[in-house]
Structures are given as structure tokens and as C-alpha cells.
Design a protein around this motif. Structure first.
Motif, PDB file in Angstrom:
ATOM      1  N   TYR A 164       0.843  -1.271   0.080  1.00  0.00           N
ATOM      2  CA  TYR A 164       0.050  -0.087  -0.029  1.00  0.00           C
ATOM      3  C   TYR A 164       0.885   1.395   0.104  1.00  0.00           C
ATOM      4  N   ASP A 165       0.858   1.875  -1.091  1.00  0.00           N
ATOM      5  CA  ASP A 165       1.742   3.255  -1.259  1.00  0.00           C
ATOM      6  C   ASP A 165       1.109   4.299  -1.606  1.00  0.00           C
ATOM      7  N   GLY A 166       1.660   5.449  -1.706  1.00  0.00           N
ATOM      8  CA  GLY A 166       0.931   6.700  -2.067  1.00  0.00           C
ATOM      9  C   GLY A 166       2.188   7.643  -2.872  1.00  0.00           C
ATOM     10  N   GLN A 167       1.779   8.761  -3.925  1.00  0.00           N
ATOM     11  CA  GLN A 167       3.025   9.369  -4.390  1.00  0.00           C
ATOM     12  C   GLN A 167       3.419  10.380  -3.670  1.00  0.00           C
ATOM     13  N   GLY A 168       4.726  10.684  -3.607  1.00  0.00           N
ATOM     14  CA  GLY A 168       5.237  11.487  -2.993  1.00  0.00           C
ATOM     15  C   GLY A 168       6.223  12.564  -3.498  1.00  0.00           C
ATOM     16  N   PHE A 169       6.902  13.498  -3.038  1.00  0.00           N
ATOM     17  CA  PHE A 169       7.952  14.345  -3.702  1.00  0.00           C
ATOM     18  C   PHE A 169       9.264  14.460  -3.080  1.00  0.00           C
ATOM     19  N   MET A 170      10.399  14.112  -3.772  1.00  0.00           N
ATOM     20  CA  MET A 170      11.653  14.364  -3.238  1.00  0.00           C
ATOM     21  C   MET A 170      12.545  15.524  -3.986  1.00  0.00           C
ATOM     22  N   VAL A 171      13.289  16.295  -3.038  1.00  0.00           N
ATOM     23  CA  VAL A 171      14.053  17.535  -3.466  1.00  0.00           C
ATOM     24  C   VAL A 171      15.122  17.530  -2.683  1.00  0.00           C
ATOM     25  N   PRO A 172      16.382  18.152  -3.208  1.00  0.00           N
ATOM     26  CA  PRO A 172      17.447  18.398  -2.702  1.00  0.00           C
ATOM     27  C   PRO A 172      17.519  19.182  -1.474  1.00  0.00           C
ATOM     28  N   ALA A 173      17.860  18.856  -0.513  1.00  0.00           N
ATOM     29  CA  ALA A 173      17.893  19.817   0.801  1.00  0.00           C
ATOM     30  C   ALA A 173      18.084  21.184   0.485  1.00  0.00           C
ATOM     31  N   ALA A 174      18.980  21.357  -0.186  1.00  0.00           N
ATOM     32  CA  ALA A 174      19.717  22.872  -0.500  1.00  0.00           C
ATOM     33  C   ALA A 174      18.766  23.206  -1.202  1.00  0.00           C
ATOM     34  N   ALA A 224      21.703  15.244 -11.712  1.00  0.00           N
ATOM     35  CA  ALA A 224      22.161  16.181 -12.617  1.00  0.00           C
ATOM     36  C   ALA A 224      21.649  17.481 -12.560  1.00  0.00           C
ATOM     37  N   GLY A 225      20.396  17.810 -11.956  1.00  0.00           N
ATOM     38  CA  GLY A 225      19.915  19.019 -12.059  1.00  0.00           C
ATOM     39  C   GLY A 225      19.080  19.339 -12.930  1.00  0.00           C
ATOM     40  N   SER A 226      18.663  18.363 -13.735  1.00  0.00           N
ATOM     41  CA  SER A 226      17.918  18.678 -14.849  1.00  0.00           C
ATOM     42  C   SER A 226      16.333  18.729 -14.268  1.00  0.00           C
ATOM     43  N   CYS A 227      16.141  18.551 -13.092  1.00  0.00           N
ATOM     44  CA  CYS A 227      14.887  18.683 -12.478  1.00  0.00           C
ATOM     45  C   CYS A 227      15.058  19.144 -11.170  1.00  0.00           C
ATOM     46  N   ASP A 228      14.176  19.914 -10.460  1.00  0.00           N
ATOM     47  CA  ASP A 228      14.233  20.477  -8.911  1.00  0.00           C
ATOM     48  C   ASP A 228      13.682  19.153  -8.342  1.00  0.00           C
ATOM     49  N   VAL A 229      12.811  18.253  -8.914  1.00  0.00           N
ATOM     50  CA  VAL A 229      11.659  17.548  -8.047  1.00  0.00           C
ATOM     51  C   VAL A 229      11.709  16.281  -8.717  1.00  0.00           C
ATOM     52  N   THR A 233      15.185   5.053  -4.268  1.00  0.00           N
ATOM     53  CA  THR A 233      16.100   5.783  -5.124  1.00  0.00           C
ATOM     54  C   THR A 233      16.908   6.646  -4.216  1.00  0.00           C
ATOM     55  N   ARG A 234      16.554   7.094  -3.141  1.00  0.00           N
ATOM     56  CA  ARG A 234      17.517   7.993  -2.293  1.00  0.00           C
ATOM     57  C   ARG A 234      18.398   7.111  -1.492  1.00  0.00           C
ATOM     58  N   ALA A 235      18.173   5.839  -1.281  1.00  0.00           N
ATOM     59  CA  ALA A 235      19.048   5.026  -0.659  1.00  0.00           C
ATOM     60  C   ALA A 235      20.201   4.528  -1.489  1.00  0.00           C
ATOM     61  N   ALA A 236      20.135   4.923  -2.894  1.00  0.00           N
ATOM     62  CA  ALA A 236      21.210   4.661  -3.782  1.00  0.00           C
ATOM     63  C   ALA A 236      22.172   5.891  -3.917  1.00  0.00           C
ATOM     64  N   PHE A 237      21.973   6.809  -3.316  1.00  0.00           N
ATOM     65  CA  PHE A 237      22.629   7.997  -3.336  1.00  0.00           C
ATOM     66  C   PHE A 237      23.928   8.141  -2.774  1.00  0.00           C
ATOM     67  N   GLU A 238      24.897   8.739  -3.204  1.00  0.00           N
ATOM     68  CA  GLU A 238      26.236   8.886  -2.378  1.00  0.00           C
ATOM     69  C   GLU A 238      25.951   9.571  -1.160  1.00  0.00           C
ATOM     70  N   ASP A 239      24.971  10.460  -1.058  1.00  0.00           N
ATOM     71  CA  ASP A 239      24.709  11.478  -0.051  1.00  0.00           C
ATOM     72  C   ASP A 239      22.965  11.538   0.129  1.00  0.00           C
ATOM     73  N   PRO A 240      22.396  10.317   0.870  1.00  0.00           N
ATOM     74  CA  PRO A 240      21.073  10.288   0.883  1.00  0.00           C
ATOM     75  C   PRO A 240      20.774  11.431   1.813  1.00  0.00           C
ATOM     76  N   ALA A 241      21.505  11.806   2.865  1.00  0.00           N
ATOM     77  CA  ALA A 241      20.873  12.825   3.753  1.00  0.00           C
ATOM     78  C   ALA A 241      20.719  14.050   2.988  1.00  0.00           C
ATOM     79  N   GLY A 242      21.442  14.300   1.833  1.00  0.00           N
ATOM     80  CA  GLY A 242      21.162  15.698   1.186  1.00  0.00           C
ATOM     81  C   GLY A 242      19.933  15.667   0.344  1.00  0.00           C
ATOM     82  N   HIS A 243      19.214  14.869   0.457  1.00  0.00           N
ATOM     83  CA  HIS A 243      17.792  14.845  -0.166  1.00  0.00           C
ATOM     84  C   HIS A 243      16.672  14.463   0.862  1.00  0.00           C
ATOM     85  N   ILE A 244      15.580  15.411   0.374  1.00  0.00           N
ATOM     86  CA  ILE A 244      14.364  15.175   1.795  1.00  0.00           C
ATOM     87  C   ILE A 244      13.255  14.589   0.826  1.00  0.00           C
ATOM     88  N   ILE A 245      12.338  13.783   1.458  1.00  0.00           N
ATOM     89  CA  ILE A 245      11.018  13.451   0.833  1.00  0.00           C
ATOM     90  C   ILE A 245      10.081  14.042   1.601  1.00  0.00           C
TER      91      ILE A 245
END
Length: 338
Positions: A122-132, A186-191, A202-214
Motif C-alpha cells: 500500500y503506497d502513495g505518491q510523494g515528492f523528493m527534493v535536494p535539501a539545498a 544532474a540538476g535537470s529537474c528540481d523535484v 532511489t534515495r538509498a542509492a545516492f552517495e549522500d542520501p541525507a542531502g535529499h528530502i522526501i
């Protein structure tokens, strides 16, 4: 190791769902392998390990079905499919089932002639953005560029959300989760928007997961589950009740550690029917008496599968939430095995 067949963005020409005769169980049995459609790669749900073996939450459903039918959880040929062609590939008969973070909707069930066999997440759609970016709510995204997978329910939900909130956005269409990750980093999208579980993976595979917010907003209902073709009810029952067996096993306390002991017989009639020491449920499905035992032994019950691949102690870090058993305040509920 079973082969992996990759299908790209184009469907196989000239094939239609009419090829899907009501004989999938017979085909799988005679072939000696299950053809299962999965994601092209989503950590925790379907990804290849260092040895090229497919692992993950959705992959485990495929292996459970193979174990139920063939007695061998490794007897699976995996076909990674993109969002754009997954339904055509299923209806063409190229695969026997699809276990690929796919949302159950009215039009997919009725218009596309697909049969969802249950809900495994059971899921739902969300948004992820760079913390910056300095954003704390999806309602602050007016004018943003958004990476979105074409041909998905998320594409439609995104348009509805921005329209309702009187905001504008610029879509950046992508085809796969890996492409979304590349474009986003690459910064092609903000979100980046997709199912919240997909964002966590997806975030778990990032080099710096903490730099991104759901972001906190969940803007849709996304009941995900395996599906088969319309018109083959016998096969639909096999996939449906294999998933139910994994869910029921957790509720009943049947685990990979105690299944051998419990399969010899217990004081609980439902456990006995589930594991085949009592009754003839396997015969009703056209399978052996130990079909459910084999399915559960393949990777454990639902809870074991969840915790191993996407649970809080994994890099994905998902809490059970709505995916807890109904006895624990969640929505998981298997019909009775009787």
C-alpha cells in the motif's frame, strides 16, 4: 542462473492479448520455468546483485509463485520491463505475470483487460527534493521542474495536484528509475515524484542520501500488486493465493524457521490447511499439497520478505505502516484458507 530478457521502449509488433489462452498454468509447468516481468531496476524491489541474481521485494513474489507451481524458487526467467511497455508485454503472452510496483486502477483492470491478484504494498505518491532547495512542502513547488515517469499514474496525479493548488510546473519525462536518478542528480529537474517507496529506494542509492528530502505530502492512493491477464482464472487463482499464503503465514506465525516443524501438523486447522497436512487446497488449485509450504519456504512469510528487502533495518528504511497486518493496525488481510 536463469536468463534475463530485456525489453525496451517498443512493444513487440503484431502481438495481442488474444494469444493469452486460458492455459498459463499448463504452460509454466511444461516449460519448467515462470516468466515474470519486473522493474528495470529499483533497489529493494528488483535489482541485480554482484552475481547478476535478481533480488528484492517484488522479485520474492515471483520466486514464491515459481516455488508454489514448480517446487523451485529459482525456476524463474526475469523480464525487466519499462513503464511504457509492461502491459503490452503481459498481454502479448511474453510473460506469465507482472510483479513490478504497478498500481491497481479501474482502467487498467477493466479497459486494459488485466487482472490484479491482490495488493502486496500500500503506497502513495510523494515528492523528493535536494535539501539545498530549501523546500519543506510540496505546496512550495510552484514553477518547479519535475522528473516524472511517462505512462504512469504518477503523471496524472501530478497534473491534478498542481491544478488543484493553482500551481505551474515543467515536466521532465523519463522512462526508468535509473534515468530519473541520473536526471535528478544532474540538476535537470528540481523535484522527482513517484511512489513514496520508490523515492526511498532511489534515495538509498545516492552517495549522500541525507542531502535529499522526501516531502511530507502523499497525494494519492497507490495500491501496488502483481497482475496477470484477464481470461485465465485458473492462473489468476494460483498467483492470488500464493500472495495470500505469504500474508496469512505471517499472521499465523508460520516462518522460514519453523515451517518444517509446523508442516508435520499442528493444533491449528488453518495452519494445517495452509501447509497441506490437512484438506485438499493444493488439489483445488491444480498444485501439490505442499504448494503453500514451498512458496513460504522460498523467502519466508510476508513480514520476513518485507524486513529483508525494504524494512527499517535496510538502506530503504521503510516502516510497515499501512502494510502491517490488520491485527497490528495495518491493512494486510488474507482471506481464510478453508
Amino acid at each position: 542462473m536463469k536468463k534475463t530478457v530485456f525489453l525496451g521502449a517498443l512493444a513487440i509488433a503484431g502481438v495481442t492479448g488474444t494469444m493469452a489462452a486460458a492455459q498459463t498454468l499448463e504452460d509454466v509447468t511444461s516449460r519448467g520455468a515462470l516468466n515474470c516481468g519486473i522493474s528495470t531496476g529499483l533497489v529493494g524491489f528488483a535489482s541485480q546483485d554482484a552475481n547478476g541474481e535478481w533480488q528484492g521485494f517484488d522479485v520474492a513474489v515471483c520466486r514464491a509463485v515459481a516455488a508454489a507451481v514448480l517446487g523451485d524458487p529459482s525456476a524463474v526467467d526475469f523480464t525487466p520491463t519499462t513503464n511504457q511497455v509492461r502491459f503490452e508485454v503481459l498481454n502479448s503472452g511474453e510473460i506469465d505475470m507482472l510483479a513490478r510496483n504497478t498500481t491497481w486502477t479501474f482502467s487498467r483492470d477493466v479497459d486494459l483487460k488485466l487482472e490484479f491478484t491482490g495488493i502486496n504494498y500500500y503506497d502513495g505518491q510523494g515528492f523528493m527534493v535536494p535539501a539545498a532547495l530549501g523546500v519543506s512542502s510540496a505546496k512550495e513547488l510552484d514553477g518547479a521542474t519535475v522528473c516524472i515517469q511517462a505512462g504512469t499514474t504518477t503523471e496524472l496525479n501530478l497534473a491534478d495536484f498542481f491544478r488543484i493548488n493553482n500551481m505551474s510546473y515543467q515536466p521532465v519525462p523519463i522512462s526508468t528509475a535509473s534515468e530519473a536518478q541520473q536526471q535528478y542528480l544532474a540538476g535537470s529537474c528540481d523535484v522527482y515524484t513517484t511512489d513514496a517507496s520508490g523515492l526511498a529506494a532511489t534515495r538509498a542509492a545516492f552517495e549522500d542520501p541525507a542531502g535529499h528530502i522526501i516531502l511530507p505530502e502523499i497525494i494519492s492512493k497507490e495500491p501496488l500488486g502483481p497482475l496477470v491477464r484477464h481470461g485465465d482464472n485458473e492462473w489468476g487463482d494460483v498467483v492470488r493465493w500464493t500472495l495470500n499464503a505469504l500474508i496469512a503465514a505471517e499472521e499465523l506465525g508460520v516462518t522460514s524457521a519453523n515451517i518444517e516443524e509446523l508442516s508435520a501438523g499442528t493444533d491449528n486447522p488453518e495452519i494445517n490447511r495452509l501447509l497441506g497436512s490437512e484438506g485438499n487446497l493444493g488439489e483445488m488449485l491444480g498444485l501439490s499439497a505442499d504448494w503453500a509450504k514451498n512458496a513460504i519456504a522460498a523467502g519466508g512469510n510476508y513480514g520476513e520478505i518485507f524486513e529483508r528487502h525494504i524494512g527499517q533495518n535496510t538502506p530503504i528504511g521503510l516502516a510497515r505502516g499501512l502494510n502491517a497486518q490488520w491485527t497490528e493496525g495495518g491493512l494486510l488481510y488474507a482471506p481464510p484458507f478453508r
